[in-house]
Motif scaffolding. Sequence first.
Motif, mmCIF file in Angstrom:
data_model
loop_
_atom_site.group_PDB
_atom_site.id
_atom_site.type_symbol
_atom_site.label_atom_id
_atom_site.label_comp_id
_atom_site.label_asym_id
_atom_site.label_seq_id
_atom_site.Cartn_x
_atom_site.Cartn_y
_atom_site.Cartn_z
ATOM 1 N N PRO A 330 0.782 -1.256 -0.032
ATOM 2 C CA PRO A 330 0.008 0.060 0.149
ATOM 3 C C PRO A 330 0.777 1.314 -0.010
ATOM 4 C CG PRO A 330 -0.758 -1.509 1.605
ATOM 5 C CD PRO A 330 0.645 -2.216 1.154
ATOM 6 N N LEU A 331 0.484 2.392 -0.580
ATOM 7 C CA LEU A 331 0.999 3.653 -0.440
ATOM 8 C C LEU A 331 0.287 4.449 0.389
ATOM 9 C CD1 LEU A 331 3.349 5.348 -1.998
ATOM 10 C CD2 LEU A 331 1.685 6.137 -3.361
ATOM 11 N N THR A 332 0.918 5.035 1.251
ATOM 12 C CA THR A 332 0.446 6.023 2.268
ATOM 13 C C THR A 332 0.332 7.379 1.561
ATOM 14 O OG1 THR A 332 0.980 4.701 4.242
ATOM 15 C CG2 THR A 332 0.365 7.019 4.442
ATOM 16 N N LEU A 333 -0.809 8.191 1.478
ATOM 17 C CA LEU A 333 -0.955 9.330 0.945
ATOM 18 C C LEU A 333 -0.582 10.374 2.085
ATOM 19 C CD1 LEU A 333 -4.000 8.915 -1.219
ATOM 20 C CD2 LEU A 333 -1.552 8.926 -1.946
ATOM 21 N N PRO A 334 -0.096 11.728 1.767
ATOM 22 C CA PRO A 334 0.120 12.556 2.539
ATOM 23 C C PRO A 334 -1.150 13.285 3.403
ATOM 24 C CG PRO A 334 0.441 13.698 0.381
ATOM 25 C CD PRO A 334 -0.059 12.049 0.442
ATOM 26 N N GLN A 335 -0.912 13.984 4.520
ATOM 27 C CA GLN A 335 -1.727 14.753 5.035
ATOM 28 C C GLN A 335 -3.047 13.787 5.645
ATOM 29 O OE1 GLN A 335 -2.867 18.382 3.579
ATOM 30 N NE2 GLN A 335 -0.757 19.156 3.193
ATOM 31 N N HIS A 336 -2.524 12.470 5.789
ATOM 32 C CA HIS A 336 -3.869 11.499 6.422
ATOM 33 C C HIS A 336 -5.030 11.534 5.499
ATOM 34 C CE1 HIS A 336 -1.319 11.919 9.886
ATOM 35 N NE2 HIS A 336 -1.464 13.082 9.787
ATOM 36 N N ILE A 337 -4.817 11.848 4.188
ATOM 37 C CA ILE A 337 -6.012 11.503 3.224
ATOM 38 C C ILE A 337 -6.355 9.982 2.783
ATOM 39 C CG2 ILE A 337 -5.699 14.090 2.296
ATOM 40 C CD1 ILE A 337 -4.501 12.800 -0.228
ATOM 41 N N GLY A 338 -5.369 9.006 3.222
ATOM 42 C CA GLY A 338 -5.697 7.674 2.963
ATOM 43 C C GLY A 338 -4.723 7.142 2.351
ATOM 44 N N THR A 339 -4.976 5.849 1.851
ATOM 45 C CA THR A 339 -3.862 5.078 1.200
ATOM 46 C C THR A 339 -4.441 4.335 0.023
ATOM 47 O OG1 THR A 339 -4.772 3.035 2.459
ATOM 48 C CG2 THR A 339 -2.944 4.138 3.414
ATOM 49 N N LEU A 340 -3.557 4.011 -0.982
ATOM 50 C CA LEU A 340 -3.732 3.257 -2.089
ATOM 51 C C LEU A 340 -3.334 1.968 -2.076
ATOM 52 C CD1 LEU A 340 -2.860 6.293 -4.553
ATOM 53 C CD2 LEU A 340 -5.240 5.607 -3.840
ATOM 54 N N ARG A 341 -3.764 1.133 -2.633
ATOM 55 C CA ARG A 341 -3.606 -0.412 -2.544
ATOM 56 C C ARG A 341 -4.066 -0.864 -4.034
ATOM 57 N NH1 ARG A 341 -8.219 -3.686 -1.184
ATOM 58 N NH2 ARG A 341 -9.778 -2.323 -0.130
ATOM 59 N N ALA A 342 -3.075 -1.815 -4.390
ATOM 60 C CA ALA A 342 -3.496 -2.455 -5.791
ATOM 61 C C ALA A 342 -4.331 -3.619 -5.645
ATOM 62 C CB ALA A 342 -2.122 -2.931 -6.301
ATOM 63 N N SER A 343 -5.271 -4.040 -6.492
ATOM 64 C CA SER A 343 -6.493 -4.996 -6.417
ATOM 65 C C SER A 343 -6.393 -5.720 -7.621
ATOM 66 C CB SER A 343 -7.505 -4.698 -5.696
ATOM 67 O OG SER A 343 -8.572 -5.749 -5.644
ATOM 68 N N PRO A 344 -6.261 -6.975 -7.774
ATOM 69 C CA PRO A 344 -6.604 -7.639 -9.051
ATOM 70 C C PRO A 344 -8.056 -7.955 -9.150
ATOM 71 C CG PRO A 344 -5.890 -9.263 -7.352
ATOM 72 C CD PRO A 344 -5.893 -7.960 -6.578
ATOM 73 N N SER A 345 -9.203 -7.632 -8.277
ATOM 74 C CA SER A 345 -10.466 -7.970 -8.335
ATOM 75 C C SER A 345 -11.213 -7.647 -9.381
ATOM 76 C CB SER A 345 -11.120 -7.561 -7.033
ATOM 77 O OG SER A 345 -11.125 -6.249 -7.224
ATOM 78 N N GLN A 346 -10.726 -6.652 -10.093
ATOM 79 C CA GLN A 346 -11.340 -6.329 -11.516
ATOM 80 C C GLN A 346 -10.131 -5.644 -12.424
ATOM 81 O OE1 GLN A 346 -14.149 -3.229 -9.499
ATOM 82 N NE2 GLN A 346 -15.182 -4.085 -11.354
ATOM 83 N N SER A 347 -10.533 -5.975 -13.648
ATOM 84 C CA SER A 347 -9.592 -5.658 -14.587
ATOM 85 C C SER A 347 -9.884 -4.313 -15.468
ATOM 86 C CB SER A 347 -9.408 -6.633 -15.834
ATOM 87 O OG SER A 347 -8.948 -7.776 -15.335
ATOM 88 N N LEU A 348 -9.652 -3.235 -14.536
ATOM 89 C CA LEU A 348 -9.816 -1.738 -14.818
ATOM 90 C C LEU A 348 -8.847 -1.268 -15.807
ATOM 91 C CD1 LEU A 348 -12.011 -0.524 -11.899
ATOM 92 C CD2 LEU A 348 -12.977 -1.518 -13.953
ATOM 93 N N LEU A 349 -7.685 -1.696 -15.314
ATOM 94 C CA LEU A 349 -6.559 -0.824 -15.671
ATOM 95 C C LEU A 349 -5.621 -1.908 -16.413
ATOM 96 C CD1 LEU A 349 -5.590 1.469 -12.348
ATOM 97 C CD2 LEU A 349 -6.781 2.098 -14.413
ATOM 98 N N ARG A 350 -4.896 -1.292 -17.418
ATOM 99 C CA ARG A 350 -3.562 -2.234 -17.851
ATOM 100 C C ARG A 350 -2.541 -2.192 -16.770
ATOM 101 N NH1 ARG A 350 0.259 0.560 -20.027
ATOM 102 N NH2 ARG A 350 -0.214 2.938 -20.531
ATOM 103 N N TYR A 351 -1.688 -3.307 -16.840
ATOM 104 C CA TYR A 351 -0.456 -3.134 -16.213
ATOM 105 C C TYR A 351 0.500 -2.186 -16.756
ATOM 106 C CZ TYR A 351 -1.966 -6.942 -12.887
ATOM 107 O OH TYR A 351 -2.747 -7.434 -12.027
ATOM 108 N N PRO A 352 1.380 -1.671 -16.051
ATOM 109 C CA PRO A 352 2.664 -0.503 -16.693
ATOM 110 C C PRO A 352 3.347 -1.516 -17.588
ATOM 111 C CG PRO A 352 2.658 -0.894 -14.364
ATOM 112 C CD PRO A 352 1.424 -1.460 -14.531
ATOM 113 N N GLU A 353 3.910 -1.068 -18.391
ATOM 114 C CA GLU A 353 4.759 -1.641 -19.179
ATOM 115 C C GLU A 353 6.193 -1.457 -18.243
ATOM 116 O OE1 GLU A 353 4.551 -2.993 -21.834
ATOM 117 O OE2 GLU A 353 2.398 -2.626 -22.175
ATOM 118 N N PRO A 354 7.294 -2.443 -18.940
ATOM 119 C CA PRO A 354 8.461 -2.340 -17.997
ATOM 120 C C PRO A 354 9.430 -0.854 -18.054
ATOM 121 C CG PRO A 354 8.427 -4.314 -19.206
ATOM 122 C CD PRO A 354 7.314 -3.498 -19.644
#
Length: 439
Positions: A330-354
């Motif tokens: 997970p990635l913690t965001l500044p000023q306590h606005i939350g966290t980001l986490r990756a999830s494979p539950s839905q294929s909404l985004l393509r994976y980044p290229e190398p």
Amino acid sequence: MPLPAFYALLQPDAALVVAFSGGLDSTVLLHQLRGWQQQHPQSRLRALHVHHGLSPNAERWAIHCQTICEQWQLPFEVLRVIVDGREKGIEAAARDARYQVLGAALQPGEVLLTAQHLDDQCETFLLALKRGSGPAGLAAMPSSRMLGSNPLLRPLLNQSRQSLEAYADAHQLVWIEDESNQDVRYDRNFLRQRLLPELCQRWPHFTQATARSAALCSEQEQLLDELLAGQLAELIQPDGSLHFPPLMAMSELRANALLRRWIAGQGGVMPSREALNRIRDEVMASREDAQPRLQFGQAELRRYRQQLYWLPLLSSLRGITLAWRDLGQPLTLPQHIGTLRASPSQSLLRYPEPDEQVSVRFHAQGHVHLVGRNGGREMKKLWQELQIPPWQRERLPLIFYNQTLICVPNLVVTRDGAATDQQGWQIVWDEASSAGEQQ
């Protein structure tokens, strides 16, 4: 010295906490409550001492309080705070810090008791009079209120300092004297040392009369609260904002009364008449496409689409870029606005290229092309379409692959970031839960 208020305000199984400075007032209060607890063994009692660090004797005072509590077999804790008086002055800053740390130390169901007495009430009334306060300020200190989700009681408000001294002498209590109480540079000390003795010598019942005036002002405010409660509820939106156009058609007196109560409900400091005039002229009456804002201490008032918002004063995140190197963490965001986490539950985004680096930013401009929509949109138009207020736009995490905007978690995905096959992922933004952070 009887304290009948205890019998009306306290439950036999109450969990009580005393703000114990070690001075005369809180020593008497703690001693009284200790006697009450002995008569109600199912109740609980403990003491909290706020260490402001402002006096060279502060450490000695904390030790004194601990010693007293050990003698009386009461749980005791020292709460240390840092007081910054540059904005409000030492007195106000110390008071704010004290209540903040006390509120944070309370457990669910506990009742906080503080030892302000009749003379304190008189001083508070005169200080409000000096500031030109209206009935709300002249109501001085209520005998009870909420501190967050915990009740705060002041059972000594009808007792004079003289009666507290008599009680302490009769029970051979020992207390400390804060040397700063003699410094008449502080307004409250000036009243206590210079003005009130003269007033009470001339009019012996001056403090009692002042307390009655404060009580009458409080009654008037409570009556106004009742009369305006229905109308105010109609104006307050589910997100806490205030729909203000109806105020523009009201008398200034009624509109100001509603504004004051809304601001108080948001936790704001009571605005002056001049401040209310500025809210009307510079915020509510400004042109439709303006983005007016007024600062009030550590808060600001802003307008968006005929709503007023009372917001915490926060620094901009516009210039911040965060590299998200390990998507498995997970990635913690500044000023306590939350966290980001990756999830494979839905294929909404393509994976980044190398050769694509994933980063999080809080500002973007230019055109974007969204999945499922024709044509491009300017970022400003997109925010307007999504009804995102201006102050939130630079607090939304924007996901980039190198220099390309991929998505705004929980909101939109761009064509450049959309998954094209079954191998994809999504980003979940776990937002902070406090109202101030959500706003």
